[in-house]
Design an enzyme around this catalytic site. Structure first.
Site, PDB file in Angstrom:
ATOM      1  N   LYS A  90       0.805  -1.226   0.000  1.00  0.00           N
ATOM      2  CA  LYS A  90       0.000   0.000   0.000  1.00  0.00           C
ATOM      3  C   LYS A  90       0.837   1.274   0.000  1.00  0.00           C
ATOM      4  O   LYS A  90       0.426   2.300  -0.525  1.00  0.00           O
ATOM      5  CB  LYS A  90      -0.948   0.005   1.196  1.00  0.00           C
ATOM      6  CG  LYS A  90      -2.114  -0.952   1.037  1.00  0.00           C
ATOM      7  CD  LYS A  90      -3.178  -0.700   2.077  1.00  0.00           C
ATOM      8  CE  LYS A  90      -4.416  -1.546   1.808  1.00  0.00           C
ATOM      9  NZ  LYS A  90      -4.187  -2.985   2.105  1.00  0.00           N
ATOM     10  N   GLU A 112     -10.025   7.244   3.802  1.00  0.00           N
ATOM     11  CA  GLU A 112     -10.883   6.392   4.605  1.00  0.00           C
ATOM     12  C   GLU A 112     -10.176   5.057   4.731  1.00  0.00           C
ATOM     13  O   GLU A 112      -9.353   4.694   3.892  1.00  0.00           O
ATOM     14  CB  GLU A 112     -12.261   6.217   3.975  1.00  0.00           C
ATOM     15  CG  GLU A 112     -12.436   4.996   3.105  1.00  0.00           C
ATOM     16  CD  GLU A 112     -11.969   5.204   1.677  1.00  0.00           C
ATOM     17  OE1 GLU A 112     -11.980   6.352   1.220  1.00  0.00           O
ATOM     18  OE2 GLU A 112     -11.594   4.214   1.038  1.00  0.00           O
ATOM     19  N   SER A 378       1.682  -9.845  -0.886  1.00  0.00           N
ATOM     20  CA  SER A 378       1.330  -8.432  -0.729  1.00  0.00           C
ATOM     21  C   SER A 378       1.696  -7.843   0.626  1.00  0.00           C
ATOM     22  O   SER A 378       1.917  -6.637   0.732  1.00  0.00           O
ATOM     23  CB  SER A 378      -0.164  -8.245  -0.990  1.00  0.00           C
ATOM     24  OG  SER A 378      -0.931  -9.112  -0.175  1.00  0.00           O
TER      25      SER A 378
HETATM   26  C1  LIG Z   1      -5.014  -3.991   1.647  1.00  0.00           C
HETATM   27  C2  LIG Z   1      -4.342  -5.251   1.394  1.00  0.00           C
HETATM   28  C3  LIG Z   1      -4.740  -6.117   0.354  1.00  0.00           C
HETATM   29  C4  LIG Z   1      -5.943  -5.869  -0.500  1.00  0.00           C
HETATM   30  O1  LIG Z   1      -5.922  -4.688  -1.245  1.00  0.00           O
HETATM   31  P1  LIG Z   1      -5.707  -4.697  -2.810  1.00  0.00           P
HETATM   32  O2  LIG Z   1      -5.997  -3.293  -3.208  1.00  0.00           O
HETATM   33  O3  LIG Z   1      -6.634  -5.678  -3.403  1.00  0.00           O
HETATM   34  O4  LIG Z   1      -4.291  -5.070  -3.059  1.00  0.00           O
HETATM   35  C5  LIG Z   1      -4.003  -7.257   0.122  1.00  0.00           C
HETATM   36  N1  LIG Z   1      -2.938  -7.572   0.889  1.00  0.00           N
HETATM   37  C6  LIG Z   1      -2.533  -6.796   1.904  1.00  0.00           C
HETATM   38  C7  LIG Z   1      -1.353  -7.207   2.711  1.00  0.00           C
HETATM   39  C8  LIG Z   1      -3.214  -5.606   2.196  1.00  0.00           C
HETATM   40  O5  LIG Z   1      -2.809  -4.844   3.210  1.00  0.00           O
END
Ligand SMILES: *Cc1c(COP(=O)(O)O)cnc(C)c1O
Length: 394
Positions: A90, A112, A378
């Site tokens: 993010k 938000e 992610s």
């Molecule tokens: C917020 C988040 C997601 C989901 O958000 P996307 O916009 O779909 O990427 C996925 N993995 C992690 C670790 C997150 O913090």
């Protein structure tokens, strides 16, 4: 040429656009007219890349997961967004948007947040740049995400509870939009995924595209070629997936797999598999697929992972789904938790539960031994420790 990128009107196929109240039009239009110009400026590029390197810690490694690969008899690479500052992808987007805000002359930032991850990433970059930060968060979410609320406060953000409706993410979004309408001149609204009115989905995808830009040259070093056979990512709104897919979108030989959260099961009524269960509608200012009742009321999503718990999906992903360009697979809570624990024990990496959904694919689908499969890891699992503890009675 056929493309899966946004067109000049802000659409991915039939999805996208900017369905916003008239009073929001000037804010969104200012951004639309300027975002590509600003992003193309050499000074912008220089500052963005410098911060990604020195502050976020990029490039994030593309790690060949040897033991995981042996277990599933294919070649698995993990794109380690979990190693970024603040623990997930993010931050790539919030760094980009704070630089955008500064160049647009804004000195007040609103956002938000649901689980608080985007709120923390936004509060982080506001502290970095010395800008005022206001984060709207549903009252219910504030109660259940106390550590992230504390982080935001330590970083200097003001967290304002949304007290209306179900007091969760969609209500926080309404409050943020109301704020932006009232403060059009000095305020930028940082949206945290590839959702929202055009140009947000495209802008966020471009900021996250650093992920697949790196995958190309990193894979070249490992395998002598820039394109994998598969790219796999979990999808909440879809930003980590958009970043991991970006430079491969128009190359059909790279197969894309999007993993959604099935929660307790697709047919259980407790799910967040929004493409599969969704119907066309408008959410957050864009036309996309979302879970709704026959009267068009948004259905509260459910997933064990807070980051996948979103009732819609970005318009790029709605198009990837209906066009068949990406394969969508849903993974239940317990399948994801099992895959998360497996990564801990095979590779010594504790993944975010969101990312664990993507990893669970290997129990669902068989790959060939010489397939090169890149998984977007992610985020890291520190934030999810309590959920892991409760699930496995650790
Ligand atoms: C917020 C988040 C997601 C989901 O958000 P996307 O916009 O779909 O990427 C996925 N993995 C992690 C670790 C997150 O913090």
């Amino acid at each position: 040429m056929k493309t899966y990128n946004v067109n000049e009107k802000g659409y991915y196929g039939e999805f996208g656009g900017a369905y916003i109240p008239e009073m929001l039009y000037p804010n969104v239009e200012e951004l639309r007219q300027n975002y590509l110009k600003i992003m193309a400026e050499p000074e912008f590029q220089k500052e963005f890349n410098q911060l990604l390197k020195d502050y976020v810690g990029r490039p994030s490694p593309l790690y060949f997961a040897k033991r995981l690969s042996e277990k599933y008899n294919t070649k698995i690479y993990l794109k380690r967004e979990d190693l970024n500052h603040t623990g997930a992808h993010k931050i790539n987007n919030t760094i980009g948007q704070i630089l955008m805000a500064k160049r647009l002359g804004k000195h007040r930032i609103i956002a938000e947040t649901g689980a608080g991850q985007h709120g923390v990433a936004t509060a982080t970059v506001c502290a970095l740049m010395g800008l005022e930060c206001i984060v709207y968060m549903g009252e219910i979410d504030i109660a259940r995400q106390a550590p992230n609320v504390a982080r935001m406060k330590m970083l200097g953000a003001k967290v304002i509870p949304a007290l209306s409706g179900s007091r969760t993410l969609k209500d926080a979004t309404n409050e943020a939009i109301r704020d932006w309408i009232n403060n059009p001149v000095d305020t930028h609204y940082i949206i945290g995924s590839v959702v929202g009115p055009h140009p947000y989905p495209d802008m966020v995808a471009r900021f996250q595209s650093i992920v697949s830009e790196e995958i190309q040259w990193q894979l070249k070093k490992h395998e002598g070629k820039t394109k994998p056979d598969y790219v796999i990512a979990c999808v909440g709104g879809g930003s980590n997936a958009a970043g991991a897919y970006y430079y491969f979108l128009d190359y059909d030989e790279v197969k894309l797999i999007a993993v959604e959260a099935a929660g307790l099961g697709i047919d259980s009524g407790e799910s967040a598999a929004t493409s599969v269960l969704g119907k066309e509608g408008i959410i957050h200012g864009s036309k996309t697929l979302l879970m709704q009742t026959n009267d068009g009321q948004i259905i509260e999503p459910y997933s064990i992972s807070a980051g996948l718990d979103y009732p819609g999906v970005g318009p790029m992903h709605a198009h990837l789904y209906t066009s068949g360009r990406a394969e969508f697979i849903s993974i239940t809570d317990s399948e994801a938790m099992k895959a998360g624990l497996e990564l801990c024990q095979l590779e010594g990496i504790i993944p975010a539960i969101e990312s664990a959904h993507a990893l669970a694919i290997f129990e669902q689908k068989t790959f060939k031994p010489d397939d090169i499969v890149v998984v977007s890891l992610s985020g890291r699992g520190d934030k999810d420790l309590e959920t892991y503890i409760n699930h496995f009675s650790l």
